[in-house]
Write a protein that holds these residues in place. Structure first.
Motif, PDB file in Angstrom:
ATOM      1  N   ILE A   1       0.838  -1.182   0.000  1.00 57.94           N
ATOM      2  CA  ILE A   1       0.000   0.000   0.000  1.00 57.94           C
ATOM      3  C   ILE A   1       0.878   1.239   0.000  1.00 57.94           C
ATOM      4  CG2 ILE A   1      -1.815   1.252   1.232  1.00 57.94           C
ATOM      5  CD1 ILE A   1      -2.732  -1.443   0.211  1.00 57.94           C
ATOM      6  N   SER A   2       0.576   2.173  -0.872  1.00 62.08           N
ATOM      7  CA  SER A   2       1.320   3.423  -0.931  1.00 62.08           C
ATOM      8  C   SER A   2       1.186   4.183   0.389  1.00 62.08           C
ATOM      9  CB  SER A   2       0.788   4.290  -2.078  1.00 62.08           C
ATOM     10  OG  SER A   2       1.253   5.617  -1.975  1.00 62.08           O
ATOM     11  N   GLY A   3       2.311   4.602   0.947  1.00 60.75           N
ATOM     12  CA  GLY A   3       2.269   5.337   2.206  1.00 60.75           C
ATOM     13  C   GLY A   3       1.673   6.718   2.063  1.00 60.75           C
ATOM     14  N   GLY A   4       1.838   7.318   0.886  1.00 56.04           N
ATOM     15  CA  GLY A   4       1.332   8.671   0.682  1.00 56.04           C
ATOM     16  C   GLY A   4      -0.131   8.729   0.308  1.00 56.04           C
ATOM     17  N   PHE A   5      -0.602   7.734  -0.484  1.00 54.77           N
ATOM     18  CA  PHE A   5      -1.967   7.792  -1.014  1.00 54.77           C
ATOM     19  C   PHE A   5      -2.886   6.715  -0.433  1.00 54.77           C
ATOM     20  CE2 PHE A   5       0.863   9.562  -4.269  1.00 54.77           C
ATOM     21  CZ  PHE A   5       0.300  10.824  -4.422  1.00 54.77           C
ATOM     22  N   GLY A   6      -2.320   5.686   0.169  1.00 53.13           N
ATOM     23  CA  GLY A   6      -3.132   4.647   0.774  1.00 53.13           C
ATOM     24  C   GLY A   6      -3.755   3.687  -0.216  1.00 53.13           C
TER      25      GLY A   6
END
Length: 244
Positions: A210-215
């Motif tokens: 999962i992208s840490g910035g966008f979720g």
């Protein structure tokens, strides 16, 4: 018998309880812990490397992996910084602390730093060439270009000679100067001052997680893969300065 100095060690960085006000899409500590556990299990099952999981909010996950000789767990409590310098600064702090404390890393020279919640599916293909490259230059850093003046910091490989340059440039990290920018500048300094060697990885990162910035989950559709491969091929042409 001592470890091979060219043995690769994976350094997975972790923060279970968030300790920065920087943008963070996945905030729940239990969800984050589960993601770290899944990533550790993936690397344990799919790579031959020793693994260090280093966590900076006081959580140890050692109890979930009893008896594994390939795993080392390091944890500490990162102090609050004022003003807040962001998650990139915290990441640098984890690496610095781990290089001082890790028994695995003390015995080798090649470290692959990976954002600990992510599974780099092609990690073996990315990391294995480093050992051959070490025969021609034992001062090495490998990473992928994100865009001009920014490297992809989710996964990069370095020999310990590179660390002073990243630490020096990383001391400028804050909410306006990212880890990615510090990594680019550190590579430039490393090449000029240390006569070190930079190589782009042989292929783009294939990431599950999962992208840490966008979720949002990282996607692997055929068109997306093709676009990433094309960009990976063109980046060295577009950004020749990092390769000179």
């Amino acid at each position: 018998m001592g470890a091979d100095k060219n043995e690769i060690v994976l350094l997975l960085t972790g923060t279970i309880e968030r300790n920065s006000s920087d943008v963070l899409a996945v905030k729940d500590p239990e969800i984050r812990k589960q993601q770290y556990l899944e990533a550790i299990s993936f690397y344990l099952a799919n790579t031959p490397y020793k693994i260090v999981f280093s966590e900076n909010s006081g959580y140890s996950l050692a109890e979930y992996f009893p008896g594994s000789e390939r795993l080392e767990f390091i944890t500490f409590q990162s102090p609050i910084t004022s003003p807040d310098r962001g998650k990139g600064w915290k990441e640098l702090e984890i690496i610095d602390y781990t290089l001082k404390k890790s028994g695995f890393i003390k015995e080798t020279s090649i470290v692959v730093k990976i954002t600990g919640r992510l599974k780099v599916l092609n990690i073996n293909k990315l990391a294995n060439p480093a050992q051959k490259l070490m025969s021609s230059n034992d001062k090495l850093v490998m990473s992928n270009i994100y865009k001009r003046l920014k490297m992809d910091s989710r996964c990069f490989l370095f020999t310990k000679e590179f660390w002073p340059y990243l630490k020096e440039n990383g001391d400028s990290i804050n909410l306006g100067f990212s880890f990615e920018k510090a990594l680019w500048q550190a590579i430039m300094d490393f090449k000029i001052k240390e006569k070190g060697s930079y190589r782009q990885f042989s292929q783009p990162l294939r990431i599950k997680g999962i992208s840490g910035g966008f979720g949002t989950p990282y996607k692997h559709g055929s068109l997306i893969i093709f676009a990433k491969q094309l960009k990976h091929f063109l980046n060295p042409i577009a950004y020749r300065e990092i390769l000179k």
